[in-house]
Design a protein around this motif. Structure first.
Motif, short mmCIF file in Angstrom:
data_model
loop_
_atom_site.label_atom_id
_atom_site.label_comp_id
_atom_site.label_asym_id
_atom_site.label_seq_id
_atom_site.Cartn_x
_atom_site.Cartn_y
_atom_site.Cartn_z
N GLU A 131 9.32 12.67 -4.95
CA GLU A 131 8.56 12.99 -4.13
C GLU A 131 8.19 11.84 -3.39
O GLU A 131 8.05 10.82 -2.41
CB GLU A 131 7.86 13.77 -4.49
N ALA A 132 7.17 10.65 -4.27
CA ALA A 132 6.01 9.97 -3.91
C ALA A 132 6.85 8.93 -4.64
O ALA A 132 6.60 7.99 -5.71
CB ALA A 132 5.11 10.02 -4.55
N PRO A 133 6.64 7.48 -3.34
CA PRO A 133 6.75 6.21 -4.04
C PRO A 133 6.11 5.29 -4.75
O PRO A 133 5.11 5.50 -4.56
CB PRO A 133 7.07 5.36 -2.25
N GLU A 134 6.70 5.59 -6.56
CA GLU A 134 5.35 4.35 -6.94
C GLU A 134 5.81 3.69 -7.93
O GLU A 134 6.77 3.92 -8.38
CB GLU A 134 4.70 6.35 -8.17
N GLY A 135 5.32 2.87 -8.63
CA GLY A 135 6.34 2.19 -9.76
C GLY A 135 6.27 1.04 -9.06
O GLY A 135 5.97 1.01 -7.82
N GLU A 136 6.86 -0.22 -10.47
CA GLU A 136 7.98 -1.14 -9.25
C GLU A 136 8.74 -1.15 -9.16
O GLU A 136 9.95 -0.49 -9.34
CB GLU A 136 7.99 -2.00 -10.86
N LEU A 137 9.20 -1.05 -7.93
CA LEU A 137 10.06 -1.55 -6.20
C LEU A 137 10.29 -3.12 -6.56
O LEU A 137 10.04 -4.40 -6.04
CB LEU A 137 9.49 -0.89 -4.94
N ARG A 138 11.85 -3.22 -7.11
CA ARG A 138 12.87 -4.44 -7.68
C ARG A 138 13.65 -4.60 -6.57
O ARG A 138 14.22 -4.30 -6.91
CB ARG A 138 13.00 -4.77 -8.98
N ALA A 160 8.38 -5.47 7.28
CA ALA A 160 8.97 -3.76 6.73
C ALA A 160 8.39 -3.21 6.07
O ALA A 160 8.33 -2.00 5.91
CB ALA A 160 10.83 -4.16 6.41
N LEU A 161 8.06 -3.56 4.70
CA LEU A 161 8.11 -3.18 3.67
C LEU A 161 5.85 -2.53 3.79
O LEU A 161 5.57 -2.62 2.49
CB LEU A 161 8.44 -3.64 2.23
N ALA A 162 5.77 -4.02 4.08
CA ALA A 162 3.95 -4.06 4.28
C ALA A 162 3.53 -3.06 4.56
O ALA A 162 1.60 -2.23 4.13
CB ALA A 162 3.34 -4.79 4.71
N PRO A 163 3.65 -1.68 5.36
CA PRO A 163 3.23 -0.48 5.45
C PRO A 163 3.38 0.52 4.37
O PRO A 163 2.33 1.41 4.62
CB PRO A 163 3.82 0.03 6.82
N LEU A 164 4.32 0.51 3.83
CA LEU A 164 4.71 1.22 2.80
C LEU A 164 3.91 0.92 1.81
O LEU A 164 3.24 2.00 1.00
CB LEU A 164 6.28 1.14 2.52
N LEU A 165 3.56 -0.09 1.16
CA LEU A 165 2.93 -0.98 -0.51
C LEU A 165 0.56 0.41 0.78
O LEU A 165 0.40 0.05 -0.19
CB LEU A 165 2.89 -2.01 0.06
N ALA A 166 1.35 -0.23 2.36
CA ALA A 166 -0.45 -0.48 2.85
C ALA A 166 -0.31 1.49 2.48
O ALA A 166 -1.65 1.83 1.23
CB ALA A 166 -0.83 -0.56 4.16
#
Length: 314
Positions: A88-95, A109-115
């Protein structure tokens, strides 16, 4: 494994206070609960419960054992909760793995997701060579073009418009091509797969088609280097519009034969498996796809590719 199940069953009996209550919670018969507890005691040679017609009572050994069994059950429940959270929730290391020329699109593309998800971490591996996702422990790879046969799963994110372009200084010195037949007489910057020639398939006005083979004078396995060399006036190049838009807007590159279009370049999200994707991968794919669709010269590709879709590095 059977012993672990019996430990969990024993913990439930102690928590419920009776065989019948434990049986109802576990969805089995009371006799099955009694038989499993008896098997557990016999296997370890220890009496865990004093049984009477009115109640159950833990032995000293049973009380100590029950505490450990309960912690085991709690640990299992916590592990299941972690799996649910991963769904359900994005967490941990995304490789993530991406070609050098493509990596410039990943930051926006990924900056908003990481924020939005403080527990999510990113490890980006930038390499134009094809890598093994499993060996490199890659969660998500971005690829472009035709993909070679593979057991990996590929989802087509979008199609990049391609074009032929060159620096104004080169065209001023070598002349501007007016038809596809003029292209072989020019110098080219590119990444031919075999030898030093590049095969071009062009679609023109009214459905016209042209096939040309052009000589490549300057080669590289790095798209960013090819764009830079073309902008320096070393020859014509076949480029993705989204990658050279800044050069086009600044006038460092200009389109050549804009009425003749090379085939669009499909962009893929490649993962080691199709099912059971963790949230970090699902959310990253959606974020990247949404960003790419907003770039110039990009067309939405629609549905995911079937599992047998052959997998090429960009």
């Amino acid at each position: 494994m059977d012993d672990l199940k019996r430990l969990a069953l024993f913990a439930e009996v102690v928590r419920s206070g009776s065989f019948s209550a434990a049986a109802r919670r576990l969805g089995v018969s009371t006799s099955a609960v009694s038989q499993q507890l008896r098997a557990l005691e016999q296997a370890h040679g220890v009496t865990l419960l004093h049984r009477t017609t009115r109640k159950l009572a833990l032995t000293d050994a049973g009380a100590r054992f029950a505490a450990h069994c309960q912690r085991m059950v709690e640990a299992a429940e916590l592990a299941r909760a972690q799996l649910a959270l991963a769904r359900e929730a994005p967490e941990g290391e995304l490789r993530v793995s991406a070609p050098v020329g493509f990596a410039r699109h990943l930051a926006p593309a990924l900056a908003p997701l990481l924020a939005a998800h403080a527990a999510l971490q990113l490890r980006l591996q930038v390499d134009d060579a094809m890598i093994d996702l499993v060996d490199a422990r890659i969660d998500l790879a971005l690829r472009a073009g035709r993909l070679p046969d593979s057991g990996w799963a590929a989802r087509r994110l979008c199609d990049f418009q391609s074009l032929i372009c060159a620096a104004p200084a080169y065209l001023a010195a070598a002349g501007v091509p007016h038809t596809p037949a003029d292209l072989p007489a020019h110098q080219w910057v590119g990444a031919p797969r075999d030898g030093r020639t590049l095969a071009l398939s062009l679609a023109g006005p009214g459905g016209a088609q042209s096939e040309q083979t052009v000589p490549v004078r300057v080669t590289s396995n790095n798209q960013l280097s090819l764009h830079q060399m073309a902008a320096s006036g070393l020859g014509l190049t076949l480029a993705v519009r989204a990658d050279v838009e800044e050069d086009l807007q600044a006038g460092r590159l200009v389109p050549v034969l804009p009425q003749w279009q090379p085939p669009a370049l499909p962009v893929w999200a490649v993962t080691p498996q199709r099912d059971g994707q963790p949230a970090k991968v699902r959310h990253a794919i959606e974020a990247i796809a949404a960003h790419l669709r907003g770039l110039p010269g990009v067309r939405d590709a629609g549905a995911p590719a079937p599992p047998s879709t052959p997998l090429s590095a960009a």
